[in-house]
Scaffold this motif. Structure first.
Motif, PDB file in Angstrom:
ATOM      1  N   THR A  34     -33.223  -2.391 -27.006  1.00 59.72           N
ATOM      2  CA  THR A  34     -32.496  -3.653 -27.162  1.00 59.72           C
ATOM      3  C   THR A  34     -31.320  -3.489 -28.115  1.00 59.72           C
ATOM      4  O   THR A  34     -31.385  -2.750 -29.096  1.00 59.72           O
ATOM      5  CB  THR A  34     -33.418  -4.763 -27.686  1.00 59.72           C
ATOM      6  OG1 THR A  34     -33.885  -4.419 -29.000  1.00 59.72           O
ATOM      7  CG2 THR A  34     -34.620  -4.943 -26.769  1.00 59.72           C
ATOM      8  N   TYR A 154     -44.473  -7.877 -22.624  1.00 65.64           N
ATOM      9  CA  TYR A 154     -43.834  -9.027 -21.996  1.00 65.64           C
ATOM     10  C   TYR A 154     -43.381 -10.059 -23.033  1.00 65.64           C
ATOM     11  O   TYR A 154     -42.385 -10.758 -22.821  1.00 65.64           O
ATOM     12  CB  TYR A 154     -44.769  -9.655 -20.965  1.00 65.64           C
ATOM     13  CG  TYR A 154     -44.702  -8.939 -19.627  1.00 65.64           C
ATOM     14  CD1 TYR A 154     -43.533  -8.956 -18.872  1.00 65.64           C
ATOM     15  CD2 TYR A 154     -45.782  -8.228 -19.136  1.00 65.64           C
ATOM     16  CE1 TYR A 154     -43.449  -8.298 -17.661  1.00 65.64           C
ATOM     17  CE2 TYR A 154     -45.709  -7.555 -17.916  1.00 65.64           C
ATOM     18  CZ  TYR A 154     -44.539  -7.594 -17.182  1.00 65.64           C
ATOM     19  OH  TYR A 154     -44.452  -6.924 -15.984  1.00 65.64           O
ATOM     20  N   ILE A 155     -44.095 -10.148 -24.141  1.00 62.14           N
ATOM     21  CA  ILE A 155     -43.610 -11.001 -25.233  1.00 62.14           C
ATOM     22  C   ILE A 155     -42.265 -10.488 -25.732  1.00 62.14           C
ATOM     23  O   ILE A 155     -41.307 -11.260 -25.911  1.00 62.14           O
ATOM     24  CB  ILE A 155     -44.633 -11.045 -26.388  1.00 62.14           C
ATOM     25  CG1 ILE A 155     -45.882 -11.824 -25.972  1.00 62.14           C
ATOM     26  CG2 ILE A 155     -44.013 -11.672 -27.640  1.00 62.14           C
ATOM     27  CD1 ILE A 155     -47.009 -11.771 -26.993  1.00 62.14           C
ATOM     28  N   GLU A 156     -42.188  -9.179 -25.923  1.00 65.11           N
ATOM     29  CA  GLU A 156     -40.944  -8.605 -26.425  1.00 65.11           C
ATOM     30  C   GLU A 156     -39.844  -8.649 -25.375  1.00 65.11           C
ATOM     31  O   GLU A 156     -38.666  -8.831 -25.714  1.00 65.11           O
ATOM     32  CB  GLU A 156     -41.195  -7.170 -26.889  1.00 65.11           C
ATOM     33  CG  GLU A 156     -42.137  -7.102 -28.086  1.00 65.11           C
ATOM     34  CD  GLU A 156     -42.108  -5.767 -28.783  1.00 65.11           C
ATOM     35  OE1 GLU A 156     -41.724  -4.774 -28.146  1.00 65.11           O
ATOM     36  OE2 GLU A 156     -42.467  -5.724 -29.975  1.00 65.11           O
ATOM     37  N   TYR A 157     -40.219  -8.479 -24.118  1.00 67.81           N
ATOM     38  CA  TYR A 157     -39.195  -8.565 -23.063  1.00 67.81           C
ATOM     39  C   TYR A 157     -38.600  -9.968 -23.020  1.00 67.81           C
ATOM     40  O   TYR A 157     -37.384 -10.137 -22.896  1.00 67.81           O
ATOM     41  CB  TYR A 157     -39.794  -8.200 -21.711  1.00 67.81           C
ATOM     42  CG  TYR A 157     -38.765  -8.190 -20.597  1.00 67.81           C
ATOM     43  CD1 TYR A 157     -37.852  -7.139 -20.471  1.00 67.81           C
ATOM     44  CD2 TYR A 157     -38.699  -9.237 -19.678  1.00 67.81           C
ATOM     45  CE1 TYR A 157     -36.906  -7.138 -19.461  1.00 67.81           C
ATOM     46  CE2 TYR A 157     -37.752  -9.243 -18.663  1.00 67.81           C
ATOM     47  CZ  TYR A 157     -36.859  -8.188 -18.559  1.00 67.81           C
ATOM     48  OH  TYR A 157     -35.911  -8.186 -17.564  1.00 67.81           O
ATOM     49  N   GLY A 158     -39.452 -10.985 -23.141  1.00 69.28           N
ATOM     50  CA  GLY A 158     -38.959 -12.347 -23.159  1.00 69.28           C
ATOM     51  C   GLY A 158     -38.102 -12.625 -24.386  1.00 69.28           C
ATOM     52  O   GLY A 158     -37.033 -13.258 -24.280  1.00 69.28           O
ATOM     53  N   CYS A 159     -38.545 -12.128 -25.534  1.00 71.42           N
ATOM     54  CA  CYS A 159     -37.794 -12.354 -26.773  1.00 71.42           C
ATOM     55  C   CYS A 159     -36.492 -11.573 -26.812  1.00 71.42           C
ATOM     56  O   CYS A 159     -35.586 -11.902 -27.600  1.00 71.42           O
ATOM     57  CB  CYS A 159     -38.647 -11.990 -27.980  1.00 71.42           C
ATOM     58  SG  CYS A 159     -40.022 -13.124 -28.301  1.00 71.42           S
ATOM     59  N   SER A 160     -36.361 -10.527 -25.988  1.00 67.98           N
ATOM     60  CA  SER A 160     -35.143  -9.703 -26.010  1.00 67.98           C
ATOM     61  C   SER A 160     -33.915 -10.486 -25.568  1.00 67.98           C
ATOM     62  O   SER A 160     -32.779 -10.068 -25.832  1.00 67.98           O
ATOM     63  CB  SER A 160     -35.320  -8.475 -25.106  1.00 67.98           C
ATOM     64  OG  SER A 160     -35.381  -8.845 -23.734  1.00 67.98           O
ATOM     65  N   PHE A 161     -34.126 -11.631 -24.917  1.00 66.35           N
ATOM     66  CA  PHE A 161     -32.984 -12.452 -24.499  1.00 66.35           C
ATOM     67  C   PHE A 161     -32.515 -13.387 -25.611  1.00 66.35           C
ATOM     68  O   PHE A 161     -31.554 -14.125 -25.427  1.00 66.35           O
ATOM     69  CB  PHE A 161     -33.361 -13.248 -23.246  1.00 66.35           C
ATOM     70  CG  PHE A 161     -33.651 -12.380 -22.049  1.00 66.35           C
ATOM     71  CD1 PHE A 161     -32.613 -11.818 -21.313  1.00 66.35           C
ATOM     72  CD2 PHE A 161     -34.959 -12.092 -21.694  1.00 66.35           C
ATOM     73  CE1 PHE A 161     -32.884 -11.000 -20.224  1.00 66.35           C
ATOM     74  CE2 PHE A 161     -35.235 -11.287 -20.602  1.00 66.35           C
ATOM     75  CZ  PHE A 161     -34.193 -10.727 -19.861  1.00 66.35           C
ATOM     76  N   LEU A 294     -37.209  -3.604 -17.594  1.00 62.58           N
ATOM     77  CA  LEU A 294     -38.101  -4.395 -16.744  1.00 62.58           C
ATOM     78  C   LEU A 294     -39.080  -3.493 -16.001  1.00 62.58           C
ATOM     79  O   LEU A 294     -40.278  -3.786 -15.911  1.00 62.58           O
ATOM     80  CB  LEU A 294     -37.290  -5.218 -15.751  1.00 62.58           C
ATOM     81  CG  LEU A 294     -38.102  -6.037 -14.735  1.00 62.58           C
ATOM     82  CD1 LEU A 294     -38.991  -7.047 -15.456  1.00 62.58           C
ATOM     83  CD2 LEU A 294     -37.171  -6.746 -13.750  1.00 62.58           C
ATOM     84  N   SER A 297     -42.147  -2.287 -17.806  1.00 60.71           N
ATOM     85  CA  SER A 297     -43.248  -3.240 -17.945  1.00 60.71           C
ATOM     86  C   SER A 297     -44.314  -3.018 -16.874  1.00 60.71           C
ATOM     87  O   SER A 297     -45.507  -3.245 -17.115  1.00 60.71           O
ATOM     88  CB  SER A 297     -42.729  -4.675 -17.864  1.00 60.71           C
ATOM     89  OG  SER A 297     -42.296  -5.000 -16.549  1.00 60.71           O
TER      90      SER A 297
END
Length: 517
Positions: A34, A154-161, A294, A297
């Motif tokens: 990120t 997935y928490i971190e993937y969501g927060c990466s935005f 993505l 994941s």
């Protein structure tokens, strides 16, 4: 609450400690790619990123080594609770870190928890589990690791935005939640009966066995008394020996098991999979694969799914076949990845990147590398992932079990640190050659398991002396002399009144409640 507790629910709950390790894996793999992380921490590459990743393993080595003393003195259950406190401290420091040094410090403190719990949780599970499902029970630890990795990623993937530091601070803070749940819930769980026996609390040990094995907590049940006798006989014989537990650990009788336990843990790291989980995003990006973060994941989804067959069938397959087949296929997938990179790759013209070798314009090669990465994850989840945690807990006698598992787990984390620290520089220096190295490690692991590792499935923890001393070829499943199921034989003799259980002289009486915590 007591009616809800059984071997399965207790083991699943205590396996929450494994989810903390899974959270840590994803706390790196989900963040390193990120822009927010790279900007705030000064674009850490090579040795710097290796130090950040490896700091957790450094703390884990210390935690694993301390688990032997702490687990024997204060019990497995209370020591796991202490580990959750360390995890909360470490996660808090990570979530509030203001630079690389504090981030490393927080990960090292959290690592103390990982080392402590990764050694003691499998011991606790193995000591409460019936022999026929011991592999399944300890595999819950592995399933928890994979589930923790998936959830955190997935928490971190969501927060990466989120276009701020919250992109990594929120996920690191959320790691505290499962630790708090585990800390509180452990107050309601029983102590390990084998630990109770080792410290002379025989009445409690008997009651815990009855609680775990019967619906009515009947301490006079023949199968309960048979297991009690097995434990009693083993503990009594161990304590009749004059040597100290540390001296016994390296005695001729035990050191083979100790070195095998350490080897299994080290080979699981040298297989390359755990470190690959940290840096798969780099591998896919260097292979020219779009949307790498993505696609990474999905490897955690595969890991969870492929752990389930191990959970169901590990006790039927056995330990040796799982490791042997896993090693061969892991080697194959890594050799294919390395071969495709060298055949279709070229030097990376962009400087200051985590990788110096890339594939451009070869979609088939890139897709095959992605497929092999997924296959490697699935293969690892079927074999080495669960067995590497299961085997060390099975083979050591109760008197030195905590110390033996502590050293094996410390070896695991030492190897994890070495690879976690080395892989980022390796990706920049030797690139595709790294995959051939991991493939060769897997071939070496296959050879070692084939010629050195006995099968232990379906046997009690107290039968391990005979398994390692019976002298038959390793590929033959051990059978106890005189009977294929010693516990059943003991239970029949106790039921008929032909066998005396009272070595300790303690009265065996019915108990109407489980031990107080």
């Amino acid at each position: 609450m007591a009616g809800f507790l059984n071997v399965y629910t207790i083991s699943i709950f205590v396996a929450l400690a494994g989810s903390l390790f899974g959270f840590d894996i994803s706390s790196i793999s989900g963040i390193v790619g990120t822009s927010q992380y790279m900007k705030f921490y000064g674009n850490p590459l090579g040795v710097t990123q290796g130090a950040i990743t490896g700091s957790m393993a450094v703390g884990s080595v210390v935690g694993a080594l301390s688990s032997s003393f702490v687990g024997d003195k204060f019990s497995r259950r209370r020591s796991i609770q202490a580990g959750t406190v360390l995890w909360c401290i470490g996660a808090t420091i990570q979530a509030t870190s203001n630079g690389v040094p504090t981030l490393i410090a927080g990960r090292a403190i959290a690592g103390l928890c990982i080392g402590l719990t990764s050694a003691l949780v499998p011991i606790y599970q193995s000591e409460i589990a019936p022999r026929k499902i011991r592999g399944r029970i300890i595999t819950f630890q592995c399933l928890a690791i994979t589930c923790g990795s998936l959830i955190q990623y997935y928490i971190e993937y969501g927060c990466s935005f989120i276009n701020s530091e919250a992109a990594f601070r929120i996920p690191w803070a959320i790691q505290i939640i499962p630790a708090l749940i585990l800390f509180i819930g452990l107050f309601w769980l029983p102590y390990s009966p084998r630990w109770l026996a080792s410290v002379g609390r025989w009445d409690e040990a008997l009651r815990v066995i009855a609680f775990l094995r019967t619906s009515n907590k009947d301490t006079n049940d023949p199968h309960v008394l048979a297991e009690y006798r097995e434990i009693e006989e083993q503990v009594r014989s161990e304590y009749e020996e004059s040597s100290s537990s540390y001296r016994e650990l390296f005695s001729k009788k035990i050191r083979k098991r100790l070195f095998l336990s350490m080897a299994v843990q080290i080979w699981s790291q040298l297989s390359g999979m755990n470190v690959m989980l940290y840096y798969t995003v780099y591998v896919l990006q260097s292979a020219g694969i779009a949307h790498a973060r993505l696609l990474v994941s999905f490897q955690f989804v595969i890991e969870v799914i492929m752990t389930i067959p191990s959970l169901v069938w590990t006790d039927r397959w056995g330990r040796r076949p799982s490791l042997l087949v896993g090693s061969i296929f892991m080697a194959l997938w890594f050799y294919i990845i390395g071969g495709l990179l060298v055949r279709y790759g070229q030097p990376n013209p962009v400087v200051n990147q985590p990788y110096t070798w890339i594939i451009v314009g070869h979609r088939a090669a890139s897709g095959t590398i992605l497929a092999c990465a997924y296959l490697a994850v699935g293969t690892f989840a079927l074999g080495w992932a669960p067995i590497s945690w299961l085997y060390p807990t099975e083979v050591a006698p109760v008197r030195v079990r905590a110390k033996s598992v502590a050293l094996a787990t410390a070896a695991n984390w030492a190897a994890n640190f070495a690879l976690g620290f080395a892989v980022p520089p390796m990706l920049r220096s030797i690139s595709w050659r790294m995959f051939f190295i991991f493939g060769s490690f897997n071939i070496a692991a296959f050879i070692h398991v084939l010629f050195a590792l006995p099968e232990t499935k379906q046997r009690t923890l107290e039968e391990m002396d005979e398994i390692f001393e019976h002298g038959e070829p390793l590929w033959k499943t051990f059978a106890a002399k005189g009977d294929t199921d010693r516990l059943e034989k003991l239970a029949r003799e106790i039921e008929m009144g032909t066998l005396d259980v009272l070595y300790t002289g303690l009265p065996l009486r019915k108990v109407e409640s489980i031990p107080k915590n």
